[in-house]
Design an enzyme around this catalytic site. Structure first.
Site, PDB file in Angstrom:
ATOM      1  N   ASP A 117      28.152  36.211  41.097  1.00 33.18           N
ATOM      2  CA  ASP A 117      27.605  37.181  42.047  1.00 33.18           C
ATOM      3  C   ASP A 117      28.083  36.956  43.464  1.00 33.18           C
ATOM      4  O   ASP A 117      28.536  35.868  43.823  1.00 33.18           O
ATOM      5  CB  ASP A 117      26.077  37.075  42.064  1.00 33.18           C
ATOM      6  CG  ASP A 117      25.601  35.798  42.749  1.00 33.18           C
ATOM      7  OD1 ASP A 117      26.054  34.709  42.346  1.00 33.18           O
ATOM      8  OD2 ASP A 117      24.819  35.887  43.709  1.00 33.18           O
ATOM      9  N   LEU A 124      27.807  19.947  39.426  1.00 28.61           N
ATOM     10  CA  LEU A 124      28.044  19.219  38.186  1.00 28.61           C
ATOM     11  C   LEU A 124      27.617  17.752  38.296  1.00 28.61           C
ATOM     12  O   LEU A 124      26.966  17.214  37.405  1.00 28.61           O
ATOM     13  CB  LEU A 124      29.538  19.311  37.842  1.00 28.61           C
ATOM     14  CG  LEU A 124      29.934  18.801  36.479  1.00 28.61           C
ATOM     15  CD1 LEU A 124      29.238  19.589  35.384  1.00 28.61           C
ATOM     16  CD2 LEU A 124      31.448  18.883  36.311  1.00 28.61           C
ATOM     17  N   GLU A 127      29.157  26.013  32.126  1.00 27.21           N
ATOM     18  CA  GLU A 127      29.175  26.483  33.517  1.00 27.21           C
ATOM     19  C   GLU A 127      30.069  27.703  33.653  1.00 27.21           C
ATOM     20  O   GLU A 127      31.064  27.831  32.942  1.00 27.21           O
ATOM     21  CB  GLU A 127      29.733  25.374  34.424  1.00 27.21           C
ATOM     22  CG  GLU A 127      28.676  24.477  35.025  1.00 27.21           C
ATOM     23  CD  GLU A 127      27.904  25.125  36.172  1.00 27.21           C
ATOM     24  OE1 GLU A 127      27.920  26.369  36.295  1.00 27.21           O
ATOM     25  OE2 GLU A 127      27.290  24.379  36.938  1.00 27.21           O
ATOM     26  N   ASP A 128      29.710  28.580  34.582  1.00 25.04           N
ATOM     27  CA  ASP A 128      30.589  29.703  34.909  1.00 25.04           C
ATOM     28  C   ASP A 128      31.814  29.226  35.664  1.00 25.04           C
ATOM     29  O   ASP A 128      32.937  29.605  35.369  1.00 25.04           O
ATOM     30  CB  ASP A 128      29.822  30.753  35.742  1.00 25.04           C
ATOM     31  CG  ASP A 128      29.043  30.141  36.910  1.00 25.04           C
ATOM     32  OD1 ASP A 128      29.056  28.906  37.067  1.00 25.04           O
ATOM     33  OD2 ASP A 128      28.419  30.909  37.663  1.00 25.04           O
ATOM     34  N   PHE A 186      37.157  33.349  46.708  1.00 24.75           N
ATOM     35  CA  PHE A 186      35.795  33.666  46.271  1.00 24.75           C
ATOM     36  C   PHE A 186      35.861  34.827  45.288  1.00 24.75           C
ATOM     37  O   PHE A 186      36.423  35.870  45.592  1.00 24.75           O
ATOM     38  CB  PHE A 186      34.906  34.035  47.465  1.00 24.75           C
ATOM     39  CG  PHE A 186      33.490  34.291  47.055  1.00 24.75           C
ATOM     40  CD1 PHE A 186      32.636  33.236  46.781  1.00 24.75           C
ATOM     41  CD2 PHE A 186      33.011  35.589  46.915  1.00 24.75           C
ATOM     42  CE1 PHE A 186      31.329  33.476  46.383  1.00 24.75           C
ATOM     43  CE2 PHE A 186      31.708  35.832  46.510  1.00 24.75           C
ATOM     44  CZ  PHE A 186      30.860  34.765  46.235  1.00 24.75           C
TER      45      PHE A 186
HETATM   46  P1  5GP Z   1      30.153  23.599  43.165  1.00 23.95           P
HETATM   47  O1  5GP Z   1      28.872  22.837  43.214  1.00 23.95           O
HETATM   48  O2  5GP Z   1      31.096  23.156  42.060  1.00 23.95           O
HETATM   49  O3  5GP Z   1      30.847  23.649  44.505  1.00 23.95           O
HETATM   50  O4  5GP Z   1      29.796  25.107  42.891  1.00 23.95           O
HETATM   51  C1  5GP Z   1      29.194  25.456  41.738  1.00 23.95           C
HETATM   52  C2  5GP Z   1      28.483  26.781  41.816  1.00 23.95           C
HETATM   53  O5  5GP Z   1      28.838  27.519  42.981  1.00 23.95           O
HETATM   54  C3  5GP Z   1      28.889  27.647  40.654  1.00 23.95           C
HETATM   55  O6  5GP Z   1      28.106  27.401  39.526  1.00 23.95           O
HETATM   56  C4  5GP Z   1      28.689  29.025  41.225  1.00 23.95           C
HETATM   57  O7  5GP Z   1      27.360  29.425  41.065  1.00 23.95           O
HETATM   58  C5  5GP Z   1      29.012  28.877  42.694  1.00 23.95           C
HETATM   59  N1  5GP Z   1      30.410  29.259  43.000  1.00 23.95           N
HETATM   60  C6  5GP Z   1      31.473  28.467  43.230  1.00 23.95           C
HETATM   61  N2  5GP Z   1      32.584  29.170  43.478  1.00 23.95           N
HETATM   62  C7  5GP Z   1      32.218  30.472  43.399  1.00 23.95           C
HETATM   63  C8  5GP Z   1      32.941  31.710  43.549  1.00 23.95           C
HETATM   64  O8  5GP Z   1      34.154  31.795  43.786  1.00 23.95           O
HETATM   65  N3  5GP Z   1      32.198  32.853  43.372  1.00 23.95           N
HETATM   66  C9  5GP Z   1      30.871  32.845  43.097  1.00 23.95           C
HETATM   67  N4  5GP Z   1      30.277  34.010  42.953  1.00 23.95           N
HETATM   68  N5  5GP Z   1      30.162  31.692  42.949  1.00 23.95           N
HETATM   69  C10 5GP Z   1      30.840  30.528  43.092  1.00 23.95           C
HETATM   70 MG    MG Z   2      27.027  28.010  38.013  1.00 23.77          MG
END
Ligand code: 5GP
Ligand code: MG
Length: 179
Positions: A163, A112, A103-104, A156
């Site tokens: 992106d 997840l 994951e990024d 963010f």
């Molecule tokens: P989660 O489901 O853990 O809240 O978020 C996962 C996904 O949200 C990540 O894989 C990513 O694509 C996006 N995401 C979460 N935080 C950020 C952020 O700070 N910047 C960007 N560009 N995407 C984010």
């Molecule tokens: Mg992602």
């Protein structure tokens, strides 16, 4: 570049490319140690954001492994929609195999949790999680994060695959939003 403008927002540099590479080196070494006795693990890269991390991480793996790509999105703009869409493109048979999710970023962990639930239906031997970035103040799920490159605050961020409405993925550094 110290600052970038994407759509209507300004971003300032937060993590330089060389710091990214150092962090990946540490994570890569842990994975190499943990995987040395595993039979052909599958790295499952979660598109789109993790393409750069996947590429840099995989170049540091020195054992036989596979890489596969899936898509699963929960974000629209700068806030989580909290709605994870269906898993697209699981083309590798993972039954009985060691899977390392790549994951990024793990933010709330919604993505997840959903991804792990889908993967478990395919009965892998074990699932490990490697994320380049982790927001510990936002993550409140029980799934262990086995490998995290860097822990960051709840800003963010964009760049290095991540992106803001599709812009910024190409940036080699990571930038945070200027409020
Ligand atoms: P989660 O489901 O853990 O809240 O978020 C996962 C996904 O949200 C990540 O894989 C990513 O694509 C996006 N995401 C979460 N935080 C950020 C952020 O700070 N910047 C960007 N560009 N995407 C984010
Ligand atoms: Mg992602």
């Amino acid at each position: 570049m110290k600052r970038v403008k994407l759509h209507d927002k300004e971003f300032e540099i937060a993590i330089r490319h060389d710091q990214i590479q150092t962090a990946i080196g540490v994570v890569a070494q842990k994975i190499r140690e943990d995987m040395k006795n595993e039979y052909i693990p599958v790295f499952l890269s979660v598109l789109n954001g993790s393409f750069m991390f996947t590429s840099d991480l995989l170049k540091q793996m020195d054992f036989n492994c596979e890489v596969s790509f899936v898509k699963l999105a929960s974000y629209s703009g700068v806030t989580s929609t909290g709605k994870v869409q269906e898993l697209l493109g699981l083309s590798t048979d993972i039954r009985g195999r060691t899977v390392i999710i790549v994951e990024d970023i793990v933010d709330t962990g919604h993505t997840l949790v959903d991804l792990v639930a889908v993967l478990k239906k395919h009965q892998p031997k074990q699932i490990k999680v490697a994320t380049f970035l982790l927001k510990p103040d936002a993550y409140d799920k029980d799934i262990p994060i086995d490998y995290a490159g860097m822990k960051i605050p709840n800003d963010f961020i964009v760049g290095y695959g991540l992106d803001y409405d599709q812009l910024g993925r190409n940036l080699r550094n990571i930038y945070k939003i200027v409020n």
